[in-house]
Design an enzyme around this catalytic site. Structure first.
Site, PDB file in Angstrom:
ATOM      1  N   HIS A   1      57.495  66.569  85.907  1.00  0.00           N
ATOM      2  CA  HIS A   1      56.877  65.248  86.048  1.00  0.00           C
ATOM      3  C   HIS A   1      56.566  64.874  87.504  1.00  0.00           C
ATOM      4  O   HIS A   1      56.854  63.756  87.944  1.00  0.00           O
ATOM      5  CB  HIS A   1      57.781  64.180  85.426  1.00  0.00           C
ATOM      6  CG  HIS A   1      57.947  64.288  83.937  1.00  0.00           C
ATOM      7  ND1 HIS A   1      56.973  64.775  83.103  1.00  0.00           N
ATOM      8  CD2 HIS A   1      59.003  63.971  83.116  1.00  0.00           C
ATOM      9  CE1 HIS A   1      57.393  64.741  81.850  1.00  0.00           C
ATOM     10  NE2 HIS A   1      58.622  64.281  81.828  1.00  0.00           N
TER      11      HIS A   1
ATOM     12  N   HIS B   1      54.871  57.959  79.369  1.00  0.00           N
ATOM     13  CA  HIS B   1      56.200  58.396  78.954  1.00  0.00           C
ATOM     14  C   HIS B   1      56.998  57.266  78.293  1.00  0.00           C
ATOM     15  O   HIS B   1      58.173  57.045  78.612  1.00  0.00           O
ATOM     16  CB  HIS B   1      56.943  58.951  80.171  1.00  0.00           C
ATOM     17  CG  HIS B   1      57.949  60.001  79.852  1.00  0.00           C
ATOM     18  ND1 HIS B   1      59.141  59.726  79.236  1.00  0.00           N
ATOM     19  CD2 HIS B   1      57.939  61.327  80.056  1.00  0.00           C
ATOM     20  CE1 HIS B   1      59.825  60.844  79.098  1.00  0.00           C
ATOM     21  NE2 HIS B   1      59.115  61.849  79.582  1.00  0.00           N
TER      22      HIS B   1
ATOM     23  N   GLU C   1      54.073  62.342  74.328  1.00  0.00           N
ATOM     24  CA  GLU C   1      53.347  62.386  75.594  1.00  0.00           C
ATOM     25  C   GLU C   1      52.105  63.264  75.457  1.00  0.00           C
ATOM     26  O   GLU C   1      52.196  64.479  75.554  1.00  0.00           O
ATOM     27  CB  GLU C   1      54.242  62.971  76.683  1.00  0.00           C
ATOM     28  CG  GLU C   1      55.605  62.338  76.813  1.00  0.00           C
ATOM     29  CD  GLU C   1      56.617  63.293  77.460  1.00  0.00           C
ATOM     30  OE1 GLU C   1      56.375  63.774  78.571  1.00  0.00           O
ATOM     31  OE2 GLU C   1      57.649  63.578  76.829  1.00  0.00           O
TER      32      GLU C   1
HETATM   33  C1  GLA Z   1      60.083  64.990  79.145  1.00  0.00           C
HETATM   34  C2  GLA Z   1      60.709  66.317  79.174  1.00  0.00           C
HETATM   35  C3  GLA Z   1      62.129  66.202  78.778  1.00  0.00           C
HETATM   36  C4  GLA Z   1      62.866  65.216  79.668  1.00  0.00           C
HETATM   37  C5  GLA Z   1      62.164  63.911  79.651  1.00  0.00           C
HETATM   38  C6  GLA Z   1      62.760  62.947  80.644  1.00  0.00           C
HETATM   39  O1  GLA Z   1      59.912  64.535  77.878  1.00  0.00           O
HETATM   40  O2  GLA Z   1      60.034  67.255  78.375  1.00  0.00           O
HETATM   41  O3  GLA Z   1      62.748  67.448  78.854  1.00  0.00           O
HETATM   42  O4  GLA Z   1      62.887  65.700  80.978  1.00  0.00           O
HETATM   43  O5  GLA Z   1      60.804  64.076  79.959  1.00  0.00           O
HETATM   44  O6  GLA Z   1      64.145  62.892  80.570  1.00  0.00           O
END
Ligand code: GLA
Length: 379
Positions: A130, A204, A343
């Site tokens: 991210h 998210h 997402e």
């Molecule tokens: C995304 C990732 C997860 C986790 C979340 C945040 O969804 O794929 O593995 O890192 O973000 O906690």
């Protein structure tokens, strides 16, 4: 008192008449609070005639709250998050945030573009997640404009300097949130660059369609994902490069299926690696066209959420890292499985897999990812 009342009424009506379309969708500015270093975080409240209202804050251009009515008409906040800016800043769950420059993971934080090797900041088992150590979720965005009328919207922008978190090119990013009177919240992510680079922006939000803390687990929710294939991952959730069918696996959500039905299937390596669901699904239909990605229905509250996107994939994450240690805005301790995170995005690690849709962005072109959340109730 009786003499004053007509005067007050007249003023109120006058104010209403001055509005562009009184009673229609409204966008209004507010202050959300300040970070510990004094940085002020602004909010924009969007509301519509459907009874849906959303608060978008400048820290991470994120959805801080989102109220929708349940089947009895009672509004509840259906996203996880916090009541103050500093909690968002200190937390690592990306609640409601715009994630980037590259949503999801890049293996070892490395990729090559035009023969040049880049090393990104790593923050997740040696991989970049991210956007790195301080991604777009931890940046303070600027409010460019707000509009009221047939729909209510806000556009926020952020300029990411060349080299930030290791990414090449100065990147100009905007996130536009539009709430319409038809019961939709739409996000338009756009980005441009002054050097060849990569980009993958996503939202998210942690959805929980419950009407109160007693029914909080999302395990009984019926989930449908419009994907026949997915991208299998290794132990640290980096795609192997394979594109595999969901048929015959716990990832088959082509028909409405309770989230909890296969989440404890210890014989499935993907479920084990992810501690539940945390996979990228390859959406059916053509990337670039707005099509449905997923549908979630909470049989208890009656709320239904449908997610549409132009992106090639959708990551479904079942909140596996929530361990009861994070206390949310309403005093609820968030636990594993308390949220559905969908997402819509490019495939994880796309820059390292020639067979995945490209995440490259060149100067003179504009990246655009559309996400639509459509809300309704089932009686
Ligand atoms: C995304 C990732 C997860 C986790 C979340 C945040 O969804 O794929 O593995 O890192 O973000 O906690």
């Amino acid at each position: 008192m009786s003499l004053l009342r007509p005067l007050i009424t007249a003023v109120a009506l006058g104010a209403l008449a001055a509005m562009p379309d009184a009673g229609a969708a409204q966008a209004g500015r507010a202050t959300f609070g300040a970070l510990a270093d004094g940085t002020r975080i602004q909010a924009v409240d969007l509301s519509s005639r459907t009874g849906i209202r959303a608060r978008i804050i400048t820290l991470g251009a994120r959805i801080q709250s989102l109220y929708t009515p349940d089947r009895t008409g009672k509004p509840d906040d259906i996203v996880l998050g916090f009541a103050s800016p500093q909690q968002y800043f200190d937390d690592g769950n990306y609640f409601g945030a715009t994630v980037g420059r590259f949503a999801n993971r890049i293996g070892k934080g490395r990729f090559t573009l035009d023969g040049h090797a880049y090393q990104l900041a790593t923050n997740d088992h040696g991989n970049s997640l991210h956007g790195g150590t301080r991604g777009f979720d931890k940046r303070v965005w600027k409010i460019d404009s707000i509009t009221s009328g047939r729909s209510a919207s806000v556009t926020m922008s952020y300029v990411s300097p060349d080299g930030e978190e290791g990414y090449p090119g100065t990147m100009h990013v905007t996130a536009t949130y539009t709430l319409s009177d038809s019961g939709e919240l739409r996000i338009d992510y756009r980005a441009s660059t002054d050097k060849p680079t990569i980009v993958n922006l996503s939202g998210h939000s942690y959805f929980n369609l419950a009407s109160g803390p007693a029914d909080f687990s999302t395990m009984p929710d019926l989930l449908q994902i419009d994907a026949s294939r997915y991208t299998p991952v290794d132990e640290v959730l980096i795609p192997t490069g394979e594109i595999a069918p969901v048929a015959g696996t716990p990832l088959d959500f082509r028909k409405p299926t309770p989230i909890g039905l296969h989440i404890r299937d210890g014989n499935d390596a993907q479920i084990r690696y992810c501690h539940g669901y945390d996979m990228n699904f390859v959406l059916d239909g053509r990337p670039g066209t707005l099509r449905r990605a997923a549908r979630v229905a909470d049989p208890r509250s009656g709320r239904v959420l449908e997610v549409y996107t132009t992106a090639p994939g959708v990551q479904f994450y079942s909140g596996n890292f929530l361990s009861g240690t994070v206390i949310g805005k309403s005093g609820i301790a968030y636990r594993q499985g308390d949220a559905v995170v969908l997402e819509p995005q490019d495939f994880p690690d796309a820059p390292n897999h020639a067979n995945f849709p490209s995440a490259r962005l060149d100067p003179g072109t504009t990246y655009h990812n559309v996400i639509v959340y459509r809300f309704s109730v089932q009686r």
